[in-house]
Design a protein around this motif. Structure first.
Motif, mmCIF file in Angstrom:
data_model
loop_
_atom_site.group_PDB
_atom_site.id
_atom_site.type_symbol
_atom_site.label_atom_id
_atom_site.label_comp_id
_atom_site.label_asym_id
_atom_site.label_seq_id
_atom_site.Cartn_x
_atom_site.Cartn_y
_atom_site.Cartn_z
ATOM 1 N N ALA A 32 -29.500 2.432 -133.947
ATOM 2 C CA ALA A 32 -30.429 1.825 -133.004
ATOM 3 C C ALA A 32 -29.641 1.423 -131.767
ATOM 4 C CB ALA A 32 -31.109 0.604 -133.617
ATOM 5 N N ARG A 33 -30.370 1.160 -130.700
ATOM 6 C CA ARG A 33 -29.755 0.667 -129.462
ATOM 7 C C ARG A 33 -30.215 -0.768 -129.265
ATOM 8 N NH1 ARG A 33 -30.693 0.771 -123.707
ATOM 9 N NH2 ARG A 33 -28.717 1.065 -122.626
ATOM 10 N N CYS A 34 -29.237 -1.687 -129.183
ATOM 11 C CA CYS A 34 -29.544 -3.109 -128.998
ATOM 12 C C CYS A 34 -30.037 -3.366 -127.577
ATOM 13 C CB CYS A 34 -28.292 -3.961 -129.228
ATOM 14 S SG CYS A 34 -27.652 -3.888 -130.888
ATOM 15 N N ARG A 35 -30.666 -4.503 -127.392
ATOM 16 C CA ARG A 35 -31.118 -4.902 -126.053
ATOM 17 C C ARG A 35 -29.945 -4.953 -125.077
ATOM 18 N NH1 ARG A 35 -34.013 -7.719 -129.590
ATOM 19 N NH2 ARG A 35 -32.609 -9.489 -129.662
ATOM 20 N N ALA A 36 -28.756 -5.255 -125.584
ATOM 21 C CA ALA A 36 -27.565 -5.334 -124.735
ATOM 22 C C ALA A 36 -27.023 -3.955 -124.361
ATOM 23 C CB ALA A 36 -26.480 -6.147 -125.436
ATOM 24 N N GLY A 37 -27.641 -2.883 -124.874
ATOM 25 C CA GLY A 37 -27.182 -1.533 -124.557
ATOM 26 C C GLY A 37 -26.040 -1.067 -125.430
ATOM 27 N N THR A 38 -25.927 -1.632 -126.620
ATOM 28 C CA THR A 38 -24.847 -1.266 -127.536
ATOM 29 C C THR A 38 -25.403 -0.620 -128.794
ATOM 30 O OG1 THR A 38 -24.857 -3.514 -128.402
ATOM 31 C CG2 THR A 38 -23.214 -3.004 -126.705
ATOM 32 N N LEU A 39 -24.558 0.152 -129.467
ATOM 33 C CA LEU A 39 -24.918 0.854 -130.690
ATOM 34 C C LEU A 39 -24.971 -0.115 -131.860
ATOM 35 C CD1 LEU A 39 -25.306 3.573 -132.255
ATOM 36 C CD2 LEU A 39 -22.810 3.617 -132.481
ATOM 37 N N ASP A 55 -24.338 -4.959 -134.717
ATOM 38 C CA ASP A 55 -23.954 -4.480 -133.389
ATOM 39 C C ASP A 55 -22.490 -4.076 -133.412
ATOM 40 O OD1 ASP A 55 -23.424 -4.033 -130.710
ATOM 41 O OD2 ASP A 55 -24.367 -5.886 -130.028
ATOM 42 N N THR A 56 -22.183 -2.819 -133.063
ATOM 43 C CA THR A 56 -20.806 -2.324 -133.069
ATOM 44 C C THR A 56 -20.032 -2.731 -131.824
ATOM 45 O OG1 THR A 56 -21.358 -0.252 -131.936
ATOM 46 C CG2 THR A 56 -21.509 -0.274 -134.365
ATOM 47 N N GLY A 57 -20.739 -3.060 -130.748
ATOM 48 C CA GLY A 57 -20.084 -3.360 -129.481
ATOM 49 C C GLY A 57 -19.838 -2.127 -128.636
ATOM 50 N N PHE A 58 -20.046 -0.921 -129.196
ATOM 51 C CA PHE A 58 -19.894 0.308 -128.428
ATOM 52 C C PHE A 58 -21.120 0.467 -127.526
ATOM 53 C CE2 PHE A 58 -16.908 1.203 -131.747
ATOM 54 C CZ PHE A 58 -15.958 2.034 -131.168
ATOM 55 N N THR A 59 -20.897 0.607 -126.224
ATOM 56 C CA THR A 59 -22.029 0.792 -125.328
ATOM 57 C C THR A 59 -22.608 2.192 -125.518
ATOM 58 O OG1 THR A 59 -20.567 1.475 -123.529
ATOM 59 C CG2 THR A 59 -21.217 -0.857 -123.599
ATOM 60 N N CYS A 60 -23.917 2.302 -125.333
ATOM 61 C CA CYS A 60 -24.575 3.597 -125.488
ATOM 62 C C CYS A 60 -25.811 3.655 -124.602
ATOM 63 C CB CYS A 60 -24.947 3.846 -126.953
ATOM 64 S SG CYS A 60 -26.213 2.753 -127.604
ATOM 65 N N ARG A 61 -26.317 4.860 -124.439
ATOM 66 C CA ARG A 61 -27.557 5.076 -123.704
ATOM 67 C C ARG A 61 -28.370 6.094 -124.479
ATOM 68 N NH1 ARG A 61 -27.283 10.032 -121.377
ATOM 69 N NH2 ARG A 61 -25.250 10.831 -120.826
ATOM 70 N N LEU A 62 -29.664 6.113 -124.206
ATOM 71 C CA LEU A 62 -30.515 7.129 -124.805
ATOM 72 C C LEU A 62 -30.224 8.469 -124.153
ATOM 73 C CD1 LEU A 62 -33.952 5.295 -125.034
ATOM 74 C CD2 LEU A 62 -32.457 5.957 -126.916
ATOM 75 N N GLY A 63 -30.244 9.540 -124.956
ATOM 76 C CA GLY A 63 -30.083 10.881 -124.422
ATOM 77 C C GLY A 63 -31.310 11.270 -123.625
ATOM 78 N N ALA A 110 -11.858 -12.202 -144.436
ATOM 79 C CA ALA A 110 -11.769 -12.020 -142.983
ATOM 80 C C ALA A 110 -13.115 -12.348 -142.346
ATOM 81 C CB ALA A 110 -11.375 -10.580 -142.649
ATOM 82 N N ALA A 111 -13.061 -12.832 -141.131
ATOM 83 C CA ALA A 111 -14.290 -13.202 -140.419
ATOM 84 C C ALA A 111 -14.984 -11.952 -139.891
ATOM 85 C CB ALA A 111 -13.970 -14.139 -139.263
ATOM 86 N N GLN A 112 -16.298 -11.918 -139.944
ATOM 87 C CA GLN A 112 -17.082 -10.847 -139.328
ATOM 88 C C GLN A 112 -17.069 -11.075 -137.829
ATOM 89 O OE1 GLN A 112 -18.849 -8.178 -140.239
ATOM 90 N NE2 GLN A 112 -19.105 -8.324 -142.433
ATOM 91 N N ASP A 113 -16.924 -10.002 -137.058
ATOM 92 C CA ASP A 113 -16.897 -10.124 -135.608
ATOM 93 C C ASP A 113 -18.281 -10.279 -135.000
ATOM 94 O OD1 ASP A 113 -14.166 -10.003 -135.446
ATOM 95 O OD2 ASP A 113 -14.113 -7.851 -135.112
ATOM 96 N N GLY A 114 -19.269 -9.600 -135.561
ATOM 97 C CA GLY A 114 -20.585 -9.602 -134.934
ATOM 98 C C GLY A 114 -21.640 -10.211 -135.824
ATOM 99 N N ASP A 115 -22.722 -10.654 -135.225
ATOM 100 C CA ASP A 115 -23.860 -11.160 -135.984
ATOM 101 C C ASP A 115 -24.868 -10.033 -136.149
ATOM 102 O OD1 ASP A 115 -22.884 -13.757 -136.184
ATOM 103 O OD2 ASP A 115 -23.680 -14.280 -134.208
ATOM 104 N N PRO A 116 -25.483 -9.933 -137.309
ATOM 105 C CA PRO A 116 -26.482 -8.878 -137.494
ATOM 106 C C PRO A 116 -27.647 -9.058 -136.530
ATOM 107 C CG PRO A 116 -25.889 -9.878 -139.586
ATOM 108 C CD PRO A 116 -25.260 -10.711 -138.506
ATOM 109 N N GLU A 117 -28.129 -7.947 -136.014
ATOM 110 C CA GLU A 117 -29.320 -7.953 -135.173
ATOM 111 C C GLU A 117 -30.541 -8.028 -136.097
ATOM 112 O OE1 GLU A 117 -30.043 -6.868 -131.621
ATOM 113 O OE2 GLU A 117 -28.092 -7.746 -131.239
ATOM 114 N N ALA A 118 -31.705 -8.015 -135.547
ATOM 115 C CA ALA A 118 -32.936 -8.025 -136.337
ATOM 116 C C ALA A 118 -32.958 -6.828 -137.282
ATOM 117 C CB ALA A 118 -34.139 -7.976 -135.401
ATOM 118 N N ASP A 119 -33.594 -6.984 -138.413
ATOM 119 C CA ASP A 119 -33.748 -5.929 -139.421
ATOM 120 C C ASP A 119 -32.434 -5.485 -140.045
ATOM 121 O OD1 ASP A 119 -36.527 -5.888 -138.985
ATOM 122 O OD2 ASP A 119 -36.317 -4.432 -137.372
#
Length: 180
Positions: free
Chosen positions: A48-55, A84-92, A71-80
């Motif tokens: 999925a693509r997050c509102r922040a534009g990340t994968l 969030d991987t932090g990798f930026t992405c866009r729709l093809g 070890a601590a988790q770096d990210g918080d789970p998004e809805a569902d």
């Protein structure tokens, strides 16, 4: 493009077409592929693509806890349940695929390896606080590491003794090439 990282958020391996070029990353469910490309046995990942534009990823290829377990988790789970991987992405252009456009801030990319810059710096400092390490552009790998130290061989020995990734040790091992 493959998105793989150490300190794993998940694993998304891009498939290649008959011409050997990477196929687009599907938006949504990704199923296993059987022998000869036939549909396999169920979903392995959902993108999925997050509102922040990340994968964002979820499914069996996304660990349920960090490794090591304390070890601590770096990210918080998004809805569902997406992470969030932090990798930026866009729709093809077809609006049903994703194009990964960049790595998370603070990530050093060497070939298919992803390192957190802070972890690389901690390894360098533990080996020799006087050593320096920089990422320099590389036409094939994206970046490569170059290291300098008063005693470069001692840094290589210390990094290897600590079990550091070989790419860190190699940064100090090669012949020094001064800028002209």
């Amino acid at each position: 493009m493959d998105v793989a990282s150490f300190g794993e958020i998940g694993l998304l391996a891009g498939r290649c077409g008959a011409d050997g070029l990477p196929l687009p990353i599907p938006l949504g469910q990704i199923d296993q592929v059987g022998q000869g490309g036939a549909p396999g046995g169920g979903s392995v990942l959902k993108t999925a693509r997050c509102r922040a534009g990340t994968l964002a990823l979820r499914g069996p290829m996304v660990p349920t806890q960090s490794f090591p377990p304390d070890a601590a988790q770096d990210g918080d789970p998004e809805a569902d349940g997406f992470l969030d991987t932090g990798f930026t992405c866009r729709l093809g252009g077809d609006m049903v695929t994703l194009v990964v456009t960049g790595a998370p801030v603070g990530t050093v990319i060497i070939g298919s390896y992803r390192f957190q810059r802070a972890a690389v710096e901690a390894e360098r400092a533990a080996a020799d606080p006087a050593a320096t390490l920089v990422g320099v552009p590389h036409g094939i790998l994206g970046q490569r590491l170059a290291g300098s130290a008063p005693d470069r061989q001692a840094v290589v020995t210390a990094l290897r003794a600590r079990g550091a990734n070989a790419l860190l040790a190699v940064a100090f091992a090669g012949p020094r090439r001064d800028a002209v």
